[in-house]
Design a protein around this motif. Sequence first.
Motif, PDB file in Angstrom:
ATOM      1  N   MET A   1     -41.490 -12.098  17.335  1.00  0.00           N
ATOM      2  CA  MET A   1     -41.075 -10.703  17.230  1.00  0.00           C
ATOM      3  C   MET A   1     -40.961 -10.320  15.759  1.00  0.00           C
ATOM      4  O   MET A   1     -40.335 -11.031  14.967  1.00  0.00           O
ATOM      5  CB  MET A   1     -39.716 -10.496  17.920  1.00  0.00           C
ATOM      6  CG  MET A   1     -39.700 -10.850  19.395  1.00  0.00           C
ATOM      7  SD  MET A   1     -38.033 -10.763  20.132  1.00  0.00           S
ATOM      8  CE  MET A   1     -37.803  -8.993  20.254  1.00  0.00           C
ATOM      9  N   ASN A   2     -41.559  -9.185  15.378  1.00  0.00           N
ATOM     10  CA  ASN A   2     -41.350  -8.687  14.034  1.00  0.00           C
ATOM     11  C   ASN A   2     -40.080  -7.829  14.016  1.00  0.00           C
ATOM     12  O   ASN A   2     -39.439  -7.602  15.054  1.00  0.00           O
ATOM     13  CB  ASN A   2     -42.572  -7.912  13.540  1.00  0.00           C
ATOM     14  CG  ASN A   2     -42.914  -6.724  14.432  1.00  0.00           C
ATOM     15  OD1 ASN A   2     -42.031  -6.054  14.976  1.00  0.00           O
ATOM     16  ND2 ASN A   2     -44.213  -6.454  14.598  1.00  0.00           N
ATOM     17  N   ASN A   3     -39.711  -7.327  12.826  1.00  0.00           N
ATOM     18  CA  ASN A   3     -38.463  -6.582  12.716  1.00  0.00           C
ATOM     19  C   ASN A   3     -38.426  -5.351  13.619  1.00  0.00           C
ATOM     20  O   ASN A   3     -37.404  -5.039  14.232  1.00  0.00           O
ATOM     21  CB  ASN A   3     -38.241  -6.169  11.260  1.00  0.00           C
ATOM     22  CG  ASN A   3     -37.746  -7.318  10.408  1.00  0.00           C
ATOM     23  OD1 ASN A   3     -37.758  -8.468  10.844  1.00  0.00           O
ATOM     24  ND2 ASN A   3     -37.327  -7.019   9.193  1.00  0.00           N
ATOM     25  N   SER A   4     -39.535  -4.641  13.711  1.00  0.00           N
ATOM     26  CA  SER A   4     -39.583  -3.443  14.551  1.00  0.00           C
ATOM     27  C   SER A   4     -39.363  -3.792  16.017  1.00  0.00           C
ATOM     28  O   SER A   4     -38.662  -3.070  16.742  1.00  0.00           O
ATOM     29  CB  SER A   4     -40.924  -2.731  14.376  1.00  0.00           C
ATOM     30  OG  SER A   4     -41.077  -2.251  13.055  1.00  0.00           O
ATOM     31  N   GLU A   5     -39.951  -4.907  16.460  1.00  0.00           N
ATOM     32  CA  GLU A   5     -39.785  -5.336  17.856  1.00  0.00           C
ATOM     33  C   GLU A   5     -38.351  -5.783  18.121  1.00  0.00           C
ATOM     34  O   GLU A   5     -37.794  -5.530  19.204  1.00  0.00           O
ATOM     35  CB  GLU A   5     -40.768  -6.463  18.162  1.00  0.00           C
ATOM     36  CG  GLU A   5     -42.222  -6.001  18.188  1.00  0.00           C
ATOM     37  CD  GLU A   5     -43.204  -7.160  18.285  1.00  0.00           C
ATOM     38  OE1 GLU A   5     -44.284  -6.955  18.861  1.00  0.00           O
ATOM     39  OE2 GLU A   5     -42.884  -8.258  17.778  1.00  0.00           O
ATOM     40  N   ILE A   6     -37.746  -6.457  17.143  1.00  0.00           N
ATOM     41  CA  ILE A   6     -36.350  -6.870  17.290  1.00  0.00           C
ATOM     42  C   ILE A   6     -35.445  -5.654  17.408  1.00  0.00           C
ATOM     43  O   ILE A   6     -34.585  -5.576  18.300  1.00  0.00           O
ATOM     44  CB  ILE A   6     -35.922  -7.753  16.101  1.00  0.00           C
ATOM     45  CG1 ILE A   6     -36.609  -9.123  16.181  1.00  0.00           C
ATOM     46  CG2 ILE A   6     -34.399  -7.934  16.083  1.00  0.00           C
ATOM     47  CD1 ILE A   6     -36.368 -10.009  14.971  1.00  0.00           C
ATOM     48  N   TYR A  31     -33.383 -17.017  18.021  1.00  0.00           N
ATOM     49  CA  TYR A  31     -34.090 -18.244  17.663  1.00  0.00           C
ATOM     50  C   TYR A  31     -34.659 -18.074  16.262  1.00  0.00           C
ATOM     51  O   TYR A  31     -35.269 -17.043  15.948  1.00  0.00           O
ATOM     52  CB  TYR A  31     -35.230 -18.524  18.644  1.00  0.00           C
ATOM     53  CG  TYR A  31     -34.768 -19.027  19.987  1.00  0.00           C
ATOM     54  CD1 TYR A  31     -34.641 -20.397  20.236  1.00  0.00           C
ATOM     55  CD2 TYR A  31     -34.465 -18.135  21.014  1.00  0.00           C
ATOM     56  CE1 TYR A  31     -34.216 -20.860  21.469  1.00  0.00           C
ATOM     57  CE2 TYR A  31     -34.041 -18.591  22.264  1.00  0.00           C
ATOM     58  CZ  TYR A  31     -33.919 -19.959  22.476  1.00  0.00           C
ATOM     59  OH  TYR A  31     -33.497 -20.413  23.699  1.00  0.00           O
ATOM     60  N   LEU A  32     -34.443 -19.082  15.414  1.00  0.00           N
ATOM     61  CA  LEU A  32     -35.039 -19.069  14.096  1.00  0.00           C
ATOM     62  C   LEU A  32     -36.470 -19.580  14.167  1.00  0.00           C
ATOM     63  O   LEU A  32     -36.890 -20.164  15.171  1.00  0.00           O
ATOM     64  CB  LEU A  32     -34.227 -19.931  13.131  1.00  0.00           C
ATOM     65  CG  LEU A  32     -32.743 -19.577  12.982  1.00  0.00           C
ATOM     66  CD1 LEU A  32     -32.112 -20.409  11.875  1.00  0.00           C
ATOM     67  CD2 LEU A  32     -32.541 -18.093  12.731  1.00  0.00           C
ATOM     68  N   LYS A  33     -37.211 -19.396  13.111  1.00  0.00           N
ATOM     69  CA  LYS A  33     -38.618 -19.781  13.092  1.00  0.00           C
ATOM     70  C   LYS A  33     -38.817 -21.295  13.179  1.00  0.00           C
ATOM     71  O   LYS A  33     -39.893 -21.754  13.553  1.00  0.00           O
ATOM     72  CB  LYS A  33     -39.292 -19.213  11.846  1.00  0.00           C
ATOM     73  CG  LYS A  33     -39.414 -17.692  11.907  1.00  0.00           C
ATOM     74  CD  LYS A  33     -40.045 -17.113  10.650  1.00  0.00           C
ATOM     75  CE  LYS A  33     -40.168 -15.592  10.769  1.00  0.00           C
ATOM     76  NZ  LYS A  33     -40.730 -14.976   9.541  1.00  0.00           N
ATOM     77  N   TYR A  37     -31.546 -22.565  17.645  1.00  0.00           N
ATOM     78  CA  TYR A  37     -30.978 -21.548  18.534  1.00  0.00           C
ATOM     79  C   TYR A  37     -29.587 -21.171  18.041  1.00  0.00           C
ATOM     80  O   TYR A  37     -28.721 -22.040  17.868  1.00  0.00           O
ATOM     81  CB  TYR A  37     -30.895 -22.083  19.958  1.00  0.00           C
ATOM     82  CG  TYR A  37     -30.196 -21.165  20.940  1.00  0.00           C
ATOM     83  CD1 TYR A  37     -30.708 -19.911  21.245  1.00  0.00           C
ATOM     84  CD2 TYR A  37     -29.023 -21.569  21.581  1.00  0.00           C
ATOM     85  CE1 TYR A  37     -30.080 -19.079  22.152  1.00  0.00           C
ATOM     86  CE2 TYR A  37     -28.387 -20.750  22.499  1.00  0.00           C
ATOM     87  CZ  TYR A  37     -28.917 -19.502  22.778  1.00  0.00           C
ATOM     88  OH  TYR A  37     -28.282 -18.680  23.685  1.00  0.00           O
ATOM     89  N   LEU A  38     -29.377 -19.906  17.787  1.00  0.00           N
ATOM     90  CA  LEU A  38     -28.070 -19.377  17.414  1.00  0.00           C
ATOM     91  C   LEU A  38     -27.568 -18.522  18.582  1.00  0.00           C
ATOM     92  O   LEU A  38     -28.072 -17.420  18.803  1.00  0.00           O
ATOM     93  CB  LEU A  38     -28.166 -18.529  16.143  1.00  0.00           C
ATOM     94  CG  LEU A  38     -28.682 -19.240  14.883  1.00  0.00           C
ATOM     95  CD1 LEU A  38     -28.748 -18.254  13.714  1.00  0.00           C
ATOM     96  CD2 LEU A  38     -27.809 -20.437  14.528  1.00  0.00           C
ATOM     97  N   ILE A  95     -35.634 -14.952  11.451  1.00  0.00           N
ATOM     98  CA  ILE A  95     -35.501 -14.739  12.891  1.00  0.00           C
ATOM     99  C   ILE A  95     -36.882 -14.679  13.542  1.00  0.00           C
ATOM    100  O   ILE A  95     -37.751 -13.912  13.117  1.00  0.00           O
ATOM    101  CB  ILE A  95     -34.747 -13.430  13.198  1.00  0.00           C
ATOM    102  CG1 ILE A  95     -33.372 -13.436  12.529  1.00  0.00           C
ATOM    103  CG2 ILE A  95     -34.631 -13.217  14.702  1.00  0.00           C
ATOM    104  CD1 ILE A  95     -32.392 -14.401  13.109  1.00  0.00           C
ATOM    105  N   ALA A  96     -37.080 -15.504  14.573  1.00  0.00           N
ATOM    106  CA  ALA A  96     -38.345 -15.488  15.314  1.00  0.00           C
ATOM    107  C   ALA A  96     -38.273 -14.534  16.507  1.00  0.00           C
ATOM    108  O   ALA A  96     -39.210 -13.784  16.771  1.00  0.00           O
ATOM    109  CB  ALA A  96     -38.700 -16.890  15.789  1.00  0.00           C
ATOM    110  N   ARG A  97     -37.154 -14.571  17.230  1.00  0.00           N
ATOM    111  CA  ARG A  97     -36.992 -13.676  18.371  1.00  0.00           C
ATOM    112  C   ARG A  97     -35.528 -13.608  18.766  1.00  0.00           C
ATOM    113  O   ARG A  97     -34.726 -14.464  18.378  1.00  0.00           O
ATOM    114  CB  ARG A  97     -37.834 -14.121  19.572  1.00  0.00           C
ATOM    115  CG  ARG A  97     -37.493 -15.476  20.155  1.00  0.00           C
ATOM    116  CD  ARG A  97     -38.477 -15.862  21.247  1.00  0.00           C
ATOM    117  NE  ARG A  97     -38.247 -17.191  21.793  1.00  0.00           N
ATOM    118  CZ  ARG A  97     -37.471 -17.437  22.835  1.00  0.00           C
ATOM    119  NH1 ARG A  97     -36.858 -16.444  23.455  1.00  0.00           N
ATOM    120  NH2 ARG A  97     -37.311 -18.678  23.267  1.00  0.00           N
TER     121      ARG A  97
END
Length: 204
Positions: A1-6, A31-33, A37-38, A95-97
């Motif tokens: 996910m990019n920033n806009s999708e997040i 989830y980080l890249k 998992y946070l 951040i990945a997603r």
Amino acid sequence: MNNSEIIQFLKDNIEPLKKEFEGNQYRCSAYLKDGTYLPCVIFQNPGPTVNQAIKRLKEERTGKSIFAKILRFDGYRDMVKLYTTSGNKVNEYDIARVEISPFALPKHILSTIDGETTMSWTGFGVKMKDGKKFGFGTSFLFEFFQMPEGYEANNIDVILNHQYMSTSGELKEHNVPFTEWPSDYDEKAIYRECQYFKCYMEGI
């Protein structure tokens, strides 16, 4: 996910909590890249926090703060320290997603918690949609809570204010306020607040 999708996911799926000095806060898991998992992350716009920091630092430098007359207190330095080194933060570019957090109590549930049970402690019971009851409590934070095994925050049906889990396994009423902890208070059976990370992202 990019920033806009997040950002779109947060606005479409999560009702924000509005904080006076921080603006809207969106509670989720991330989830980080690298796959980390946070479970508890708050996304918010950096603008309100930056503006508050500028205001507070100006007050300290011009001697107009509440700490200005306390000679032993280096207000300006401590304020810089507060805004630059405190708190758990995660970079938005790591951040990945994101997804809905199982530990974030819905806003309409949070709004039914009836204030402190005693100074610096809020104890309450929770009745799940299947009828089972559990004891919860927090000294300060309400953004995320530990959850009983097999349950998520959206399984909560109703808050039972000012109650605690006793050693006999039943919820009992707290005195409000109380000066001594109940003798049958089961500390191990209380689900507590969770620590969390903040992620500042422009455009939220």
